[in-house]
Design an enzyme around this catalytic site. Structure first.
Site, PDB file in Angstrom:
ATOM      1  N   HIS A  53     -11.813 -14.839  -5.493  1.00  0.00           N
ATOM      2  CA  HIS A  53     -12.921 -15.610  -6.075  1.00  0.00           C
ATOM      3  C   HIS A  53     -14.225 -14.809  -6.105  1.00  0.00           C
ATOM      4  CE1 HIS A  53     -15.749 -18.790  -6.962  1.00  0.00           C
ATOM      5  NE2 HIS A  53     -16.295 -18.686  -5.761  1.00  0.00           N
ATOM      6  N   HIS A  77     -21.340 -14.170  -1.663  1.00  0.00           N
ATOM      7  CA  HIS A  77     -22.003 -15.476  -1.732  1.00  0.00           C
ATOM      8  C   HIS A  77     -21.351 -16.556  -0.865  1.00  0.00           C
ATOM      9  CE1 HIS A  77     -18.883 -16.373  -4.762  1.00  0.00           C
ATOM     10  NE2 HIS A  77     -19.141 -17.638  -4.520  1.00  0.00           N
ATOM     11  N   GLU A  81     -20.952 -19.319   4.515  1.00  0.00           N
ATOM     12  CA  GLU A  81     -20.423 -20.683   4.652  1.00  0.00           C
ATOM     13  C   GLU A  81     -18.957 -20.704   5.089  1.00  0.00           C
ATOM     14  OE1 GLU A  81     -19.987 -24.804   2.080  1.00  0.00           O
ATOM     15  OE2 GLU A  81     -20.074 -22.885   1.052  1.00  0.00           O
ATOM     16  N   ASP A  82     -18.154 -19.803   4.543  1.00  0.00           N
ATOM     17  CA  ASP A  82     -16.701 -19.903   4.714  1.00  0.00           C
ATOM     18  C   ASP A  82     -16.096 -18.885   5.675  1.00  0.00           C
ATOM     19  OD1 ASP A  82     -16.627 -22.026   2.950  1.00  0.00           O
ATOM     20  OD2 ASP A  82     -16.361 -20.747   1.192  1.00  0.00           O
ATOM     21  N   ASP A 144     -20.373 -18.489 -10.110  1.00  0.00           N
ATOM     22  CA  ASP A 144     -19.522 -19.141  -9.104  1.00  0.00           C
ATOM     23  C   ASP A 144     -18.894 -20.412  -9.689  1.00  0.00           C
ATOM     24  OD1 ASP A 144     -18.509 -19.994  -6.524  1.00  0.00           O
ATOM     25  OD2 ASP A 144     -20.259 -21.287  -6.352  1.00  0.00           O
ATOM     26  N   ASP A 265     -18.783 -28.383 -41.242  1.00  0.00           N
ATOM     27  CA  ASP A 265     -19.354 -27.099 -40.816  1.00  0.00           C
ATOM     28  C   ASP A 265     -18.811 -26.713 -39.441  1.00  0.00           C
ATOM     29  OD1 ASP A 265     -20.631 -29.134 -39.560  1.00  0.00           O
ATOM     30  OD2 ASP A 265     -22.629 -28.244 -39.617  1.00  0.00           O
TER      31      ASP A 265
END
Length: 724
Positions: A53, A77, A81-82, A144, A265
């Site tokens: 990712h 990024h 957090e992870d 992201d 169109d």
């Protein structure tokens, strides 16, 4: 199923070096390795290594041609957090700039709030604050979200997929649009559309495939014909064509309420020329060669969109008699239309961008930050920013010639607040194109607006009923809150003074200190406001300040009775109505005043009979979930005697405050055999009266004729049939 290959370290570095030979290779290599080690054996919902990712996000950012710091942020990024990585490690290894950007992008799921909507609003609020310092925060966040949407189908829970898709539509699509990233915006829209309405998308794709089979390589043939035509006329141009995306087609079908077959169109062609003069030369060639479609020409070069987009748009009946849209621009305009703010960022850092262009590009961000400061809670902020981001635009001019972009159907008050909040707060009137108009006047493209001001700020709460921009709504709400706070404070203080007097004590900030601490408020002023608006009782304050004391007589008094507004309906008429149950009581709604000739419905209320509304009455929304209460009604053909009966219709007017205006109004109504039964002035200024007039008429046609006659009168600024 075969897993997608993860981009190798050397491939990513080479991709960045291809457009930025001075890129910091060492930074990119270290960020790649750090992220790979930090995410370790983590897996995504697809079963792929989680590390895939951040690498994909970095690849998307490289496609935007961003700098090494932004690419490194894309790789890192999710580490805070992870993973077990810390801020100290990020700063030590990659520097303060990367840490600041990673902090700005980091998801805020750790915050525990009451509802999904509140969490969404609070996250958006914090994202806006982060990206206001550095727009690259938003670019990384969008990359992201784009990769997460590309892999959305791997999430097993349908409700979660729908929630993410809806959030994408409501927040990230308009943000991408506002910073001019057209391709990214369209891909996000289409991916969300696939989840939210997959059947409709599949149907449109099927129809497009059918058209391709019937027309062969139609887009290529038309593009070749355009190239030849430009070459013959001496215009050096690069031409490409494509079909519009499924969501764009679906949105137009919904907006114009037309079927797929009526869309003419669905093909758009981009013409890129060498300079500004060539844009208008190419436009002349197009209009000279093929008939243009009236009302479909837009010059975004002389009046750029708020996101910096510049281009000429025209629609013509082109080669092979097909209706096509043509967009003409220079290479620089094309870069900005493709990459939006990312291209602006490049031009700025290469020293090419003019200060005024940068100011225009970031004006919307400053406006959203002002709304953020004025909003009372996250949900109000989200609502107002959505108002600001979603709506189409109208362009107006100040007396000095400054261009002001506003939402579609914006009013004079929206214009005033767009110029400055002080101008909005002190607005009392306006001139549009030199003519004095009411503040509720809707503006059109090209209007020149001058705001007439008072010395004292006094926004009218009724403005909230007609303003369209989030900025105007938030400023008016802020003023109302401040005004109410002052009134509540005075009332609360008076209540406490009386209550304290019964204990032979005086109210002071020091005396209220215990209440401030126990109730967890900021100061004594908050205590006064709480008592004034009823959130805190005087008894609560007394019990804290004087524990163990007896109740005062004032606290024993019974509460005041709640007032009920009487019904506005009136007795039924002798006009026959088809669909009513014989003998059932009925009356006409006072909100919409239905007349013979209107389409009508009945709402059944136990004990009251049937209330008859016009089919477009706003009050019907509250009964949308109760179909069992609806009756399908229609006016029956009346007898001659019944035709002569009067029915009350209500109109709303704005008339000039000048001698003879009211006389002209009554004369015209009388001349057309209408009878005024009630007249109420709702707003009075030095220039205008706003009023409701109830007129006894035969039917809706009779009322329409009176309205038409009133509109032709010079002293009457506007007149509409009232719906409330």
């Amino acid at each position: 199923m075969m897993r997608p290959r993860i981009m190798r370290q050397v491939e990513l570095v080479e991709k960045v070096l291809a457009y930025d030979p001075d890129a910091d290779e060492d930074l990119l290599n270290r960020a790649y390795v750090f992220s790979m080690k930090a995410h370790g054996t983590q897996k995504r919902a697809s079963g792929d290594p989680y590390f895939s990712h951040p690498v994909e996000v970095a690849g998307i950012l490289a496609g935007m041609k961003l700098d090494s710091t932004a690419i490194a942020t894309g790789l890192l990024h999710d580490t805070l957090e992870d993973t077990v990585a810390t801020s100290t490690e990020i700063e030590k290894n990659f520097g303060k700039d990367v840490l600041r950007l990673v902090d700005g992008v980091t998801k805020l799921s750790r915050i525990e709030l009451q509802s999904d909507r509140t969490r969404q609003a609070e996250n958006f609020r914090k994202l806006l604050l982060a990206m206001s310092n550095d727009i690259r925060v938003l670019l990384v966040k969008l990359a992201d979200r784009l990769h997460n949407m590309r892999t959305l189908h791997f999430i097993g829970t349908p409700d979660k997929r729908k929630r993410i898709a809806k959030e994408t539509m409501e927040i990230y699509v308009p943000l991408a649009d506002r910073i001019g990233m057209q391709d990214l915006k369209e891909e996000l829209e289409d991916l969300a559309f696939a989840e939210l309405n997959g059947d409709a998308r599949a149907s449109i794709i099927s129809r497009l495939e059918q058209l391709r089979n019937e027309g062969g390589k139609l887009v290529d043939r038309i593009a070749d014909r355009l190239k030849r035509t430009f070459a013959e006329q001496g215009v050096e141009a690069w031409v490409s064509g494509r079909e519009k995306r499924p969501f764009s087609i679906w949105e137009k079908m919904q907006r114009k309420n037309i079927a797929f077959e009526q869309l003419s169109d669905i093909m758009a062609f981009r013409v890129v020329v060498k300079d500004l003069a060539s844009c208008y030369h190419a436009l002349g060639v197009v209009h000279q060669t093929w008939p243009s479609v009236p009302g479909r020409f837009k010059d975004y070069i002389s009046t750029p969109k708020q996101n910096g987009y510049r281009s000429l748009h025209t629609t013509v009946i082109g080669p092979e008699n097909k209706r096509i849209e043509i967009q003409i621009r220079t290479q620089e305009m094309h870069d900005i239309s493709e990459l939006g703010v990312a291209a602006h960022w490049q031009y700025k850092h290469n020293g090419k961008e003019a200060p005024e262009a940068e100011a225009r590009q970031y004006r919307w961000l400053r406006e959203l930050l002002e709304i953020l400061e004025q909003a009372s809670d996250p949900e109000e902020f989200l609502e107002h920013t959505k108002l600001n981001m979603f709506q189409d635009q109208v362009f107006c001019f100040s007396p000095k010639g400054d261009l002001i972009a506003l939402p579609r159907d914006a009013t004079v008050v929206d214009f005033a607040y767009a110029v400055h909040s002080d101008i909005g707060d002190t607005a009392v009137g306006a001139k549009v194109n030199g003519r004095v108009v009411p503040l509720r006047t809707t503006l059109r493209n090209g209007d020149q607006v001058e705001i007439l001001r008072s010395k004292v700020p006094a926004p009218n709460p009724t403005w909230l009923n007609f303003v369209k921009s989030g900025r105007a709504k938030s400023c008016i709400n802020r003023f109302i809150r401040q005004q109410q706070r002052g009134q509540y404070s005075e009332l609360g203080k008076a209540i406490l003074v009386k209550a304290f007097r019964e204990h032979d004590a005086a109210v002071s900030e020091k005396a209220l200190d215990p209440a401030v601490k126990v109730l967890k408020l900021r100061n004594a002023e908050d205590v006064y406001v709480g008592v004034g608006d009823g959130n805190i009782t005087a008894r609560q304050v007394l019990n804290i300040v004087f524990p163990g004391n007896r109740e005062s007589e004032a606290d024993k008094a019974p509460p005041l009775p709640r007032l009920h507004k009487p019904s506005s309906g009136k007795a039924g008429s002798g006009i026959p109505i088809r669909g009513l149950i014989p003998g059932m009581a009925m009356h006409f709604a006072g909100c919409c005043h239905p007349l013979p000739g209107d389409r009508i419905v009945g709402i059944v209320t136990t004990g009251k009979g049937v209330t008859i509304h016009t089919i477009d009455c706003d009050a019907l929304e509250q009964f949308a979930e109760q179909p069992e209460r609806w009756l399908d009604l229609a006016w029956d053909s009346p007898s001659e005697a019944e035709k002569s009966q009067g029915h009350v219709g209500r109109i709303s007017l704005v008339i000039n405050n000048e001698p003879g205006a009211l006389s002209a109004l009554t004369t015209i109504i009388a001349k057309h055999k209408g009878n005024i039964t009630n007249l109420k002035i709702t707003n009075r200024t030095t220039d205008f009266f706003e009023m409701f007039v109830d007129i006894e008429v035969r039917d809706v046609k009779h009322l329409t004729n009176i309205i038409a006659a009133l509109r032709a009168t010079a002293s009457i600024s506007s007149v509409e049939r009232a719906k409330g």
